[in-house]
Design a protein around this motif. Sequence first.
Motif, short mmCIF file in Angstrom:
data_model
loop_
_atom_site.label_atom_id
_atom_site.label_comp_id
_atom_site.label_asym_id
_atom_site.label_seq_id
_atom_site.Cartn_x
_atom_site.Cartn_y
_atom_site.Cartn_z
N GLN A 318 -33.89 21.30 41.24
CA GLN A 318 -33.53 21.84 39.93
C GLN A 318 -34.55 21.46 38.85
OE1 GLN A 318 -30.89 24.03 39.41
NE2 GLN A 318 -30.94 23.95 41.64
N LEU A 319 -35.11 20.27 38.99
CA LEU A 319 -36.19 19.89 38.06
C LEU A 319 -37.37 20.84 38.22
CD1 LEU A 319 -35.95 16.03 38.50
CD2 LEU A 319 -35.63 17.24 36.35
N GLY A 320 -37.60 21.26 39.46
CA GLY A 320 -38.65 22.24 39.70
C GLY A 320 -38.39 23.53 38.93
N PHE A 321 -37.13 23.96 38.89
CA PHE A 321 -36.78 25.14 38.09
C PHE A 321 -37.12 24.92 36.62
CE2 PHE A 321 -34.22 26.59 41.70
CZ PHE A 321 -34.33 27.96 41.60
N MET A 322 -36.81 23.72 36.13
CA MET A 322 -37.10 23.43 34.72
C MET A 322 -38.60 23.50 34.44
SD MET A 322 -34.57 20.15 34.29
CE MET A 322 -32.99 20.16 35.11
N PHE A 323 -39.41 22.95 35.35
CA PHE A 323 -40.85 22.98 35.15
C PHE A 323 -41.40 24.40 35.28
CE2 PHE A 323 -40.57 18.39 35.76
CZ PHE A 323 -41.39 17.97 34.73
N MET A 324 -40.77 25.19 36.15
CA MET A 324 -41.18 26.59 36.23
C MET A 324 -41.02 27.25 34.86
SD MET A 324 -39.98 28.39 39.77
CE MET A 324 -38.71 27.33 40.40
N ALA A 325 -39.88 26.98 34.23
CA ALA A 325 -39.62 27.56 32.91
C ALA A 325 -40.64 27.07 31.88
CB ALA A 325 -38.21 27.21 32.46
N MET A 326 -40.91 25.75 31.89
CA MET A 326 -41.85 25.21 30.90
C MET A 326 -43.25 25.78 31.14
SD MET A 326 -39.63 23.40 29.37
CE MET A 326 -40.21 22.24 28.17
N GLY A 327 -43.63 25.91 32.41
CA GLY A 327 -44.96 26.44 32.72
C GLY A 327 -45.09 27.91 32.35
N ALA A 328 -43.97 28.62 32.37
CA ALA A 328 -44.00 30.04 31.99
C ALA A 328 -43.92 30.22 30.48
CB ALA A 328 -42.86 30.78 32.68
N GLY A 329 -43.85 29.11 29.75
CA GLY A 329 -43.77 29.19 28.30
C GLY A 329 -42.37 29.39 27.78
N ALA A 330 -41.37 29.32 28.66
CA ALA A 330 -39.97 29.46 28.24
C ALA A 330 -39.40 28.06 27.96
CB ALA A 330 -39.17 30.17 29.33
N PHE A 331 -39.89 27.44 26.89
CA PHE A 331 -39.56 26.05 26.62
C PHE A 331 -38.06 25.85 26.36
CE2 PHE A 331 -44.02 26.56 25.09
CZ PHE A 331 -44.63 25.77 26.05
N SER A 332 -37.48 26.72 25.54
CA SER A 332 -36.05 26.56 25.24
C SER A 332 -35.20 26.80 26.48
CB SER A 332 -35.63 27.51 24.11
OG SER A 332 -35.87 28.84 24.48
N THR A 333 -35.67 27.67 27.39
CA THR A 333 -34.94 27.92 28.63
C THR A 333 -34.96 26.67 29.52
OG1 THR A 333 -35.57 30.24 28.51
CG2 THR A 333 -34.73 29.45 30.61
N GLY A 334 -36.12 26.00 29.54
CA GLY A 334 -36.21 24.76 30.30
C GLY A 334 -35.25 23.71 29.78
N ILE A 335 -35.18 23.55 28.45
CA ILE A 335 -34.25 22.58 27.86
C ILE A 335 -32.81 23.03 28.09
CG2 ILE A 335 -33.52 21.49 25.70
CD1 ILE A 335 -36.23 20.52 26.73
N PHE A 336 -32.57 24.32 28.09
CA PHE A 336 -31.23 24.86 28.38
C PHE A 336 -30.79 24.45 29.78
CE2 PHE A 336 -28.73 29.02 29.26
CZ PHE A 336 -27.53 28.38 28.99
N HIS A 337 -31.71 24.55 30.75
CA HIS A 337 -31.35 24.15 32.12
C HIS A 337 -31.17 22.64 32.22
CE1 HIS A 337 -30.60 25.26 36.20
NE2 HIS A 337 -31.56 24.51 36.69
N VAL A 338 -31.92 21.88 31.42
CA VAL A 338 -31.68 20.43 31.35
C VAL A 338 -30.22 20.18 30.93
CG1 VAL A 338 -32.20 18.32 30.05
CG2 VAL A 338 -34.07 19.77 30.87
N THR A 339 -29.76 20.95 29.96
CA THR A 339 -28.41 20.76 29.41
C THR A 339 -27.33 21.10 30.44
OG1 THR A 339 -29.31 21.41 27.25
CG2 THR A 339 -26.91 21.35 27.48
N THR A 340 -27.41 22.29 31.02
CA THR A 340 -26.36 22.67 31.98
C THR A 340 -26.44 21.79 33.23
OG1 THR A 340 -27.81 24.36 32.98
CG2 THR A 340 -26.39 25.07 31.19
N HIS A 341 -27.66 21.45 33.63
CA HIS A 341 -27.82 20.58 34.81
C HIS A 341 -27.18 19.22 34.55
CE1 HIS A 341 -30.12 17.75 37.43
NE2 HIS A 341 -29.90 18.69 38.32
N ALA A 342 -27.27 18.73 33.33
CA ALA A 342 -26.64 17.45 33.00
C ALA A 342 -25.14 17.52 33.25
CB ALA A 342 -26.93 17.07 31.55
N PHE A 343 -24.54 18.64 32.92
CA PHE A 343 -23.08 18.78 33.12
C PHE A 343 -22.72 18.81 34.60
CE2 PHE A 343 -23.15 21.40 28.93
CZ PHE A 343 -23.19 20.23 28.20
N PHE A 344 -23.31 19.78 35.33
CA PHE A 344 -22.83 19.94 36.71
C PHE A 344 -23.41 18.91 37.67
CE2 PHE A 344 -26.09 23.49 36.45
CZ PHE A 344 -27.03 22.99 37.33
N LYS A 345 -24.59 18.36 37.38
CA LYS A 345 -25.12 17.36 38.31
C LYS A 345 -24.44 16.01 38.10
CE LYS A 345 -27.32 18.16 41.11
NZ LYS A 345 -28.73 18.36 41.30
#
Length: 632
Positions: A318-345
């Motif tokens: 899942q961290l890989g997904f977050m880095f994919m987002a950051m590398g694609a320039g979707a910074f807020s999307t990466g932080i969004f996945h950090v947030t939802t991942h915090a809940f379910f993980k």
Amino acid sequence: MVEYFYLITVLPLVGFLINGLFGTKIKNEKVSGIIGSLMVLGSFIITIMAYLHITSLPEGSRSITIPLFSWITTGSLNISAAYLVDPLSVTMCLIITGVGFLIHIYSIGYMHGDRGFARFFAFLNLFIFAMLNLVLGDNMLLMFLGWEGVGLCSYLLIGFFYEKKFAGDAANKAFWVNRIGDFGFMLAMFFIFMSFGSLNFAAINAAIPGSAVPVSMFTIITLLLFVGATGKSAQIPLYVWLPDAMAGPTPVSALIHAATMVTAGVYMIGRTSLLFASAPITMEVVMIIGCLTAFMAATIAVAQNDIKKILAYSTVSQLGFMFMAMGAGAFSTGIFHVTTHAFFKALMFLGAGSVIHGMHEEQDVTKMGGLKNKMKITFLTFLMGGIAISGIPPFSGFFSKDEILSKLFFAGHYPVFAIAVLTAFMTAFYVWRLIALTFYGKPRYDEAHVHPHESPALMTFPLIILAVLSVIGGFIGIPHIFGPNLIEHWLEPVFAPALALLPENHVVASTEIGLIVSSVLVAVIAILISLKMFKSGEKLDAFSGGFYNLLRDKYRVDELYNKIIIAPLMWLTEIFYKILDVKIIDGAVNGTAKFFNSLSLDWRKLQTGIVQDYAIVSVAGIVAILLYILLR
């Protein structure tokens, strides 16, 4: 109100000091647990106040610096200890303190009876304190102080059961692997100061537009920063410490995987997004490494049987997904996945802890089965986490994962998008294998000696709260075609300068709907296949054969590292020890001592204690002096 914001970090520090200094005197689990939990709850409440204050300000003014004291002044280097309160840091603080508080509550029940109870809560509070400094620091040095702080705390908590050798080994592994990443971070700081004359984030961002710094220097700086991120956030090639970190108590796993340490790398890229946006090559590297890590970790998770190891590799993926987002320039999307991942993980790790607690410390899912009716709250809440991470709407994981896939597709990163979809398929597959083998089918444990039971309310209460967040948490980031994306709008002031340097992608509504439908279909198919294979409990492994064994052995990367890095280093160490240390250093020191000892033994013979001998020597000396004077 602003004058109280510094208490966000101070309260956990106070909790650490009380439990650390007086915990053994208090000798009361309830008091230690309540003190530790209340301190984090206090931080959470003040963070909510900070959030409300920030939202009351105009969008362009949602950044407050809270100076604490002058820290370092030498030459042209002036660094103050100061906190930066803006949408990004407040989002991270809400995750750290909110999820962290629930983990503290859970820990009161989970760690009941442990002789190191107060010490454990002291370390938990220190972990929260370090992570809060990492995300609130207004400069790179304070961020690095928190960066090292979470590294120290992970060492202390992973090795909490220090009397067990594997716990000590895991703690050492986490410590040393992270030092490699930290070296990259430190070098990056030197280059940043050399290029921009400051380590303050605001000053760096102000200096970048129109600066004469070449793109190659931006690339060097960001690649070094990314080396640091690969260490903290467990990406290729420095991911190997995270699965072994399961040696610590389960609440520690939840804290590291969901609320603190592993999110540091993603946050750091978000905080320095303008630097990364100025280095296109690094952005590509971040996205590709994230993609490869996500895929590789998911394949390993498919073949694991330890319930915590499956979740650990899931986190790496899942961290890989977050880095994919950051590398694609979707910074807020990466932080969004950090947030939802915090809940379910966090939910899934604490749920796993509840299962382990009920199964008398058993962690092998092939030795479980049929727990659905015996641990109903744990089962239902874990199910919520499983649905969320699988990407089924309207659960939280669906929104953030789908947003990442959408950003990759519309940015034209089709190969990465395809691998991400395949990884999403495997995610749903291994998570539902875990659920099926644990909760469905007939019991595969010794029913005469093992009596699974539901966990106490102190442990199930956080599970319920996190389950609710896992269900509804994704609505803060719904796709634009369905309504306003609140978290993207909230973080926009932070990432706007970086996004201005990146190409804007045009989103086609019909295509996005097609992507959403496809994404859900992929997850549903994976879940149905997994349930069909494992629900009865008659089949335990997905496949068999050589490659599956390689997955079960985690591609034998640890063995490879041992062979090409650790073994040669140990050989060199042995050589240095035997030649440099024993022969040269010890030889020089011991030889000198031996020489003077031998000399003293010879000279000692001159002291006979006979007066006549001394008189002869004196006369001989006088004669020698006279001869010298006469003959010179």
